[in-house]
Design an enzyme around this catalytic site. Structure first.
Site, PDB file in Angstrom:
ATOM      1  N   GLN A  72       0.859  -1.202   0.000  1.00  0.00           N
ATOM      2  CA  GLN A  72       0.000   0.000   0.000  1.00  0.00           C
ATOM      3  C   GLN A  72       0.883   1.236   0.000  1.00  0.00           C
ATOM      4  OE1 GLN A  72      -3.492  -0.600   2.977  1.00  0.00           O
ATOM      5  NE2 GLN A  72      -1.822  -1.876   3.673  1.00  0.00           N
ATOM      6  N   ASN A  73       2.190   1.031   0.124  1.00  0.00           N
ATOM      7  CA  ASN A  73       3.092   2.175   0.207  1.00  0.00           C
ATOM      8  C   ASN A  73       3.359   2.765  -1.172  1.00  0.00           C
ATOM      9  OD1 ASN A  73       3.158   1.671   2.867  1.00  0.00           O
ATOM     10  ND2 ASN A  73       5.153   0.663   2.871  1.00  0.00           N
ATOM     11  N   HIS A 113      -1.522   1.230  -4.286  1.00  0.00           N
ATOM     12  CA  HIS A 113      -1.894   2.638  -4.097  1.00  0.00           C
ATOM     13  C   HIS A 113      -1.050   3.579  -4.961  1.00  0.00           C
ATOM     14  CE1 HIS A 113      -3.894   1.949   0.134  1.00  0.00           C
ATOM     15  NE2 HIS A 113      -4.597   1.454  -0.868  1.00  0.00           N
ATOM     16  N   CYS A 162      -1.482  12.687 -15.921  1.00  0.00           N
ATOM     17  CA  CYS A 162      -2.255  13.851 -16.348  1.00  0.00           C
ATOM     18  C   CYS A 162      -3.700  13.725 -15.857  1.00  0.00           C
ATOM     19  CB  CYS A 162      -2.217  13.938 -17.869  1.00  0.00           C
ATOM     20  SG  CYS A 162      -3.145  15.344 -18.505  1.00  0.00           S
ATOM     21  N   CYS A 180       1.307  18.791 -18.190  1.00  0.00           N
ATOM     22  CA  CYS A 180       1.392  17.633 -19.071  1.00  0.00           C
ATOM     23  C   CYS A 180       2.092  18.020 -20.372  1.00  0.00           C
ATOM     24  CB  CYS A 180      -0.021  17.132 -19.361  1.00  0.00           C
ATOM     25  SG  CYS A 180      -0.070  15.801 -20.568  1.00  0.00           S
ATOM     26  N   CYS A 209      -0.776  17.555 -23.359  1.00  0.00           N
ATOM     27  CA  CYS A 209      -1.999  18.366 -23.522  1.00  0.00           C
ATOM     28  C   CYS A 209      -1.972  19.660 -22.711  1.00  0.00           C
ATOM     29  CB  CYS A 209      -3.241  17.535 -23.196  1.00  0.00           C
ATOM     30  SG  CYS A 209      -3.497  17.308 -21.437  1.00  0.00           S
ATOM     31  N   GLY A 254       2.912  -4.122   9.091  1.00  0.00           N
ATOM     32  CA  GLY A 254       2.808  -2.672   9.268  1.00  0.00           C
ATOM     33  C   GLY A 254       1.618  -1.995   8.641  1.00  0.00           C
ATOM     34  N   SER A 297      -2.495  -0.749   9.442  1.00  0.00           N
ATOM     35  CA  SER A 297      -3.416  -0.571  10.562  1.00  0.00           C
ATOM     36  C   SER A 297      -4.668  -1.430  10.426  1.00  0.00           C
ATOM     37  CB  SER A 297      -3.816   0.905  10.656  1.00  0.00           C
ATOM     38  OG  SER A 297      -4.366   1.329   9.428  1.00  0.00           O
ATOM     39  N   ASN A 346       3.278  -6.243  13.690  1.00  0.00           N
ATOM     40  CA  ASN A 346       2.875  -4.855  13.976  1.00  0.00           C
ATOM     41  C   ASN A 346       2.991  -4.650  15.485  1.00  0.00           C
ATOM     42  OD1 ASN A 346       1.409  -2.391  14.316  1.00  0.00           O
ATOM     43  ND2 ASN A 346       0.223  -2.820  12.470  1.00  0.00           N
TER      44      ASN A 346
HETATM   45  P1  NAD Z   1      -1.290   3.580   8.698  1.00  0.00           P
HETATM   46  O1  NAD Z   1      -0.476   4.827   8.808  1.00  0.00           O
HETATM   47  O2  NAD Z   1      -2.744   3.644   8.848  1.00  0.00           O
HETATM   48  O3  NAD Z   1      -0.797   2.485   9.739  1.00  0.00           O
HETATM   49  C1  NAD Z   1       0.500   2.156   9.897  1.00  0.00           C
HETATM   50  C2  NAD Z   1       0.585   0.894  10.768  1.00  0.00           C
HETATM   51  O4  NAD Z   1       1.960   0.568  10.906  1.00  0.00           O
HETATM   52  C3  NAD Z   1       0.008   1.051  12.182  1.00  0.00           C
HETATM   53  O5  NAD Z   1      -0.839  -0.043  12.444  1.00  0.00           O
HETATM   54  C4  NAD Z   1       1.238   1.003  13.074  1.00  0.00           C
HETATM   55  O6  NAD Z   1       0.990   0.348  14.319  1.00  0.00           O
HETATM   56  C5  NAD Z   1       2.194   0.180  12.242  1.00  0.00           C
HETATM   57  N1  NAD Z   1       3.600   0.414  12.504  1.00  0.00           N
HETATM   58  C6  NAD Z   1       4.206   1.575  12.919  1.00  0.00           C
HETATM   59  N2  NAD Z   1       5.532   1.379  13.023  1.00  0.00           N
HETATM   60  C7  NAD Z   1       5.771   0.091  12.666  1.00  0.00           C
HETATM   61  C8  NAD Z   1       6.950  -0.694  12.569  1.00  0.00           C
HETATM   62  N3  NAD Z   1       8.158  -0.185  12.838  1.00  0.00           N
HETATM   63  N4  NAD Z   1       6.828  -1.988  12.167  1.00  0.00           N
HETATM   64  C9  NAD Z   1       5.619  -2.510  11.880  1.00  0.00           C
HETATM   65  N5  NAD Z   1       4.468  -1.815  11.959  1.00  0.00           N
HETATM   66  C10 NAD Z   1       4.550  -0.530  12.346  1.00  0.00           C
HETATM   67  O7  NAD Z   1      -0.854   2.985   7.352  1.00  0.00           O
HETATM   68  P2  NAD Z   1      -1.679   2.189   6.344  1.00  0.00           P
HETATM   69  O8  NAD Z   1      -2.627   1.273   7.043  1.00  0.00           O
HETATM   70  O9  NAD Z   1      -0.688   1.622   5.445  1.00  0.00           O
HETATM   71  O10 NAD Z   1      -2.634   3.286   5.587  1.00  0.00           O
HETATM   72  C11 NAD Z   1      -2.297   4.547   5.174  1.00  0.00           C
HETATM   73  C12 NAD Z   1      -2.206   4.652   3.649  1.00  0.00           C
HETATM   74  O11 NAD Z   1      -1.550   5.862   3.331  1.00  0.00           O
HETATM   75  C13 NAD Z   1      -1.309   3.616   3.050  1.00  0.00           C
HETATM   76  O12 NAD Z   1      -2.076   2.573   2.595  1.00  0.00           O
HETATM   77  C14 NAD Z   1      -0.563   4.322   1.929  1.00  0.00           C
HETATM   78  O13 NAD Z   1      -1.279   4.331   0.743  1.00  0.00           O
HETATM   79  C15 NAD Z   1      -0.454   5.704   2.433  1.00  0.00           C
HETATM   80  N6  NAD Z   1       0.842   5.936   3.095  1.00  0.00           N
HETATM   81  C16 NAD Z   1       1.996   5.489   2.504  1.00  0.00           C
HETATM   82  C17 NAD Z   1       3.221   5.682   3.118  1.00  0.00           C
HETATM   83  C18 NAD Z   1       4.470   5.163   2.452  1.00  0.00           C
HETATM   84  O14 NAD Z   1       4.492   4.998   1.234  1.00  0.00           O
HETATM   85  N7  NAD Z   1       5.526   4.847   3.207  1.00  0.00           N
HETATM   86  C19 NAD Z   1       3.276   6.349   4.332  1.00  0.00           C
HETATM   87  C20 NAD Z   1       2.084   6.816   4.912  1.00  0.00           C
HETATM   88  C21 NAD Z   1       0.884   6.594   4.269  1.00  0.00           C
HETATM   89 ZN    ZN Z   2      -2.312  15.382 -20.674  1.00  0.00          ZN
END
Ligand code: NAD
Ligand code: ZN
Length: 241
Positions: free
Chosen positions: A102-103, A120, A128, A148, A151, A188, A190, A216
């Site tokens: 999701q990162n 994500h 664009c 862009c 366009c 990691g 939530s 977690n």
């Molecule tokens: P979240 O911020 O809702 O939750 C993060 C989770 O990670 C929590 O449950 C927390 O307890 C846990 N955590 C914190 N430190 C940790 C560690 N050292 N080891 C293991 N777990 C740990 O994140 P989410 O549920 O992923 O949702 C937020 C959305 O926002 C993501 O899906 C993403 O799209 C985006 N986001 C991305 C990034 C990134 O790319 N690094 C950062 C923040 C948010």
């Molecule tokens: Zn465009």
């Protein structure tokens, strides 16, 4: 921690097909703030107020400034032992491995994983708002507002914002990989951001043989149904397994 490691390794060894889901927590030890942690704030805005199509429509300049700040921050971050462990696991399992993240930070790719679905999107890509143009862009700082080249309309980050739907193919492939594996490892996240939060539940109810691990430090809805809940920071736990 020793007993957790033994059990963790035993589950990995007995699994043929492994799927991994990661969330913001896996990158926390690399210095990338999670959205819900206190350091997730920027100029007193909460991420949920900025990562939305509505916010971009209202004030694209502000949203790009926030992304500029995040891109700058992330560019200085390096993969941690948890990212590196997943590279090792992919090498061992080959086609029987898939990583759903999701990162948007690109740290899994930077570490060396190849079999990834960035469900994500990616902060290092722009797209664009009007045409199909999409490309990588690593400029720091990025020009605000980027235009862009095809366009001349506005470019936006190629990430999925709150309230937007995910790519259909990515979604299908991810759900299938979660249901059809022997071991699902969640790191990691939530367990509240949908639809990914529901994948472990769908997998468990569709595949009775599937084992589920959650790493977690904070208990969450996924830890409740996990066969093995590991209450440690992922980098700390995975650094020498
Ligand atoms: P979240 O911020 O809702 O939750 C993060 C989770 O990670 C929590 O449950 C927390 O307890 C846990 N955590 C914190 N430190 C940790 C560690 N050292 N080891 C293991 N777990 C740990 O994140 P989410 O549920 O992923 O949702 C937020 C959305 O926002 C993501 O899906 C993403 O799209 C985006 N986001 C991305 C990034 C990134 O790319 N690094 C950062 C923040 C948010
Ligand atoms: Zn465009």
């Amino acid at each position: 921690m020793k007993n957790y490691k033994e059990e963790f390794l035993r589950l990995i060894k007995s699994a043929n097909k492994i799927t991994v889901i990661t969330g913001a927590g896996i990158s926390a030890e690399s210095g990338v703030p999670t959205f819900r942690g206190e350091d997730g704030l920027w100029k007193n805005y909460r991420a949920e107020e900025l990562a939305t199509p509505y916010a971009f429509q209202k004030n694209p300049q502000l949203v790009w400034e926030w992304y500029n700040w995040r891109r700058e921050l992330i560019s200085k971050c390096e993969p941690n032992p948890a990212h590196k462990f997943l590279v090792k696991l992919e090498k061992e399992k080959g086609d029987n491995f898939l990583l759903i993240t999701q990162n948007v930070d690109g740290l899994h790719r930077k570490a060396g994983n190849k079999r990834i679905i960035e469900i994500h999107g990616c902060i290092w890509r722009v797209k664009c708002v009007n045409c199909a143009y999409k490309d990588y862009n690593y400029d720091i700082p990025i020009k605000i507002l980027p235009k862009c080249p095809e366009c001349d309309d506005v470019l936006r980050p190629d990430v999925v914002w709150f309230g937007e739907s995910l790519d259909y193919n990515d979604l299908q492939k991810s759900i299938e990989a979660c249901i059809k594996c022997d071991l699902l490892i969640v790191i990691g996240t939530s367990g509240v951001v949908q639809p990914v939060a529901s994948f472990p539940f769908q997998a468990k109810s569709n595949n009775k043989n599937l084992k589920l691990i959650d790493i977690n430090p904070v208990k969450n809805p996924i830890s409740e149904i996990a066969d093995l809940y590991i209450p440690y920071k992922s980098g700390e736990f995975l650094k020498d397994v």
